[in-house]
Design a protein around this motif. Structure first.
Motif, PDB file in Angstrom:
ATOM      1  N   MET A   1       0.848  -1.193   0.000  1.00  0.00           N
ATOM      2  CA  MET A   1       0.000   0.000   0.000  1.00  0.00           C
ATOM      3  C   MET A   1       0.888   1.250   0.000  1.00  0.00           C
ATOM      4  SD  MET A   1      -2.933   1.151   2.756  1.00  0.00           S
ATOM      5  CE  MET A   1      -3.785  -0.410   2.625  1.00  0.00           C
ATOM      6  N   ASN A   2       0.644   2.178  -0.955  1.00  0.00           N
ATOM      7  CA  ASN A   2       1.474   3.373  -1.028  1.00  0.00           C
ATOM      8  C   ASN A   2       0.978   4.441  -0.059  1.00  0.00           C
ATOM      9  OD1 ASN A   2      -0.703   4.779  -2.254  1.00  0.00           O
ATOM     10  ND2 ASN A   2      -0.075   4.063  -4.286  1.00  0.00           N
ATOM     11  N   VAL A   3       1.747   5.525   0.054  1.00  0.00           N
ATOM     12  CA  VAL A   3       1.440   6.551   1.054  1.00  0.00           C
ATOM     13  C   VAL A   3       0.110   7.240   0.761  1.00  0.00           C
ATOM     14  CG1 VAL A   3       2.721   8.376  -0.151  1.00  0.00           C
ATOM     15  CG2 VAL A   3       2.388   8.519   2.327  1.00  0.00           C
ATOM     16  N   GLN A  53       6.439  10.184   8.892  1.00  0.00           N
ATOM     17  CA  GLN A  53       7.126  11.211   8.109  1.00  0.00           C
ATOM     18  C   GLN A  53       6.682  11.246   6.643  1.00  0.00           C
ATOM     19  OE1 GLN A  53       8.441  13.601   9.403  1.00  0.00           O
ATOM     20  NE2 GLN A  53      10.092  13.220  10.840  1.00  0.00           N
ATOM     21  N   PRO A  54       6.620  10.111   5.935  1.00  0.00           N
ATOM     22  CA  PRO A  54       6.141  10.188   4.552  1.00  0.00           C
ATOM     23  C   PRO A  54       4.669  10.582   4.453  1.00  0.00           C
ATOM     24  CG  PRO A  54       6.543   7.902   5.203  1.00  0.00           C
ATOM     25  CD  PRO A  54       7.118   8.762   6.266  1.00  0.00           C
ATOM     26  N   LEU A  55       3.874  10.175   5.431  1.00  0.00           N
ATOM     27  CA  LEU A  55       2.462  10.574   5.462  1.00  0.00           C
ATOM     28  C   LEU A  55       2.352  12.090   5.623  1.00  0.00           C
ATOM     29  CD1 LEU A  55      -0.371   8.741   7.339  1.00  0.00           C
ATOM     30  CD2 LEU A  55      -0.054  11.182   7.737  1.00  0.00           C
ATOM     31  N   LEU A  56       3.171  12.652   6.533  1.00  0.00           N
ATOM     32  CA  LEU A  56       3.182  14.093   6.765  1.00  0.00           C
ATOM     33  C   LEU A  56       3.596  14.841   5.497  1.00  0.00           C
ATOM     34  CD1 LEU A  56       3.142  16.623   8.633  1.00  0.00           C
ATOM     35  CD2 LEU A  56       5.503  16.059   9.248  1.00  0.00           C
ATOM     36  N   SER A  57       4.655  14.370   4.842  1.00  0.00           N
ATOM     37  CA  SER A  57       5.131  15.026   3.619  1.00  0.00           C
ATOM     38  C   SER A  57       4.067  15.001   2.531  1.00  0.00           C
ATOM     39  CB  SER A  57       6.411  14.340   3.118  1.00  0.00           C
ATOM     40  OG  SER A  57       7.459  14.495   4.049  1.00  0.00           O
TER      41      SER A  57
END
Length: 335
Positions: A1-3, A53-57
């Motif tokens: 599953m991707n971000v 972190q990737p979710l936030l970005s």
């Protein structure tokens, strides 16, 4: 599953849980996720910082924020559609240590409830509608975050427009819901549209009523006063504990007492009460609003320093909650 899919899952889970807000709170190597549901903040789960972190970005990018900037607070807006309902997501970041916390306000873009669906006591509805007969001045709706201030403002404007034709313009940051027959201006300081620029443009459209989304600081407070002094009726919202405390909040923001006395028509301070039931079937929601109303003689006396709570006939929040309990609408814990 991707971000992208993971982010959508978070938002959709919050929507299905009837959450109004999502809070991502980093502590050390973990991030605690909270939902605010019917005013209560509930811990939902814990994420490792490496997954956050990737979710936030991704969320910063899709809401128009600067991904590379982590040292200053930022705000952004994005949109999501689910089951024929659109949602505006109002995002806010706050720098902490080596990362950022994130708060998301979920704003369903659906039809604004009718005014008579919002309040526990119908006589309070009639009272605030009478304020709309004023040709000029400032009317303030106050209360904590999530108490339904903006929904009340929207419903009040739509109720008025159903009865008579008035040119109505709103200045909002952001626009929380799209309204019919109302000109809504998105305040965007990056694009050079601040409240003052918006007011100048709005006044050229011959408005009868101006709505300023929220008074958050001294400059917006001064702006609301100036708008009211142009001879128009101005509606706005403000964070304040109760109706009487609203006067102190405005004065703390640098508004002079004389300006406030000349422009302020009334204050409605709002609280949402969780309902046990409604046998009459008039309140389709699980919560309903009660209002402390400050106007006329109570308002004049408040400017003289006399608290309305000393008057036993004044409908304070405490008395309104006791009445709601006596009528069987709420539990005893609410008193």
């Amino acid at each position: 599953m991707n971000v992208s899919q993971e982010t959508d899952e978070f938002i959709l889970d919050a929507i299905s849980s009837q959450a109004s807000d999502i809070h991502f709170c980093p502590f050390g190597d973990n991030v605690i996720v909270y939902y605010r549901i019917h005013g209560q903040r509930i811990q939902k789960q814990t994420l490792p910082l490496s997954k956050y972190q990737p979710l936030l970005s991704y969320l910063k990018f899709t809401s128009g924020m600067d991904i590379g900037e982590i040292l200053v607070p930022q705000n952004g807006v994005s949109f999501l559609k689910q089951n024929e309902t659109s949602y505006a997501l109002r995002l806010s970041t706050l720098p902490i240590q080596s990362t950022e916390s994130l708060a998301i306000r979920i704003l369903p873009q659906r039809q604004v409830p009718k005014l008579n669906e919002l309040f526990l006591y119908p006589n309070q509805l009639k009272h605030i509608k009478s304020w709309m007969n004023h040709r000029s001045g400032l009317i303030l709706f106050t209360g904590p975050t999530g108490s339904g201030k903006t929904t009340t403002l929207y419903a009040l404007l739509q109720s008025l427009l159903a009865e008579r034709s008035v040119q109505t313009i709103t200045l909002e940051d952001p626009i929380e819901n799209q309204l019919k027959d109302i000109l809504q201006v998105q305040v965007n300081e990056k694009a050079g549209i601040d409240y003052n620029a918006g007011l100048k443009a709005a006044l050229r459209h011959d408005p009868d009523i101006l709505m300023v989304g929220e008074i958050r600081d001294a400059s917006t407070a001064q702006f609301a006063i100036r708008a009211a002094q142009t001879g128009h009726l101005v509606l706005s919202s403000l964070h304040a504990k109760d109706a009487f405390g609203t006067l102190s909040r405005m004065l703390e923001m640098g508004v002079t007492k004389s300006d406030l006395q000349q422009t302020l028509v009334a204050v409605a301070s709002q609280q949402l009460l969780p309902l046990l039931h409604d046998d009459l079937g008039t309140l389709p929601h699980s919560r309903a609003a009660v209002l402390e109303l400050l106007d006329n003689e109570h308002l004049k006396n408040a400017f003289k320093g006399f608290s309305p709570y000393e008057d036993e006939s004044y409908s304070s929040f405490h008395r309104l909650r006791r009445k709601a309990y006596a009528l069987g609408f709420v539990s005893k814990q609410i008193i």
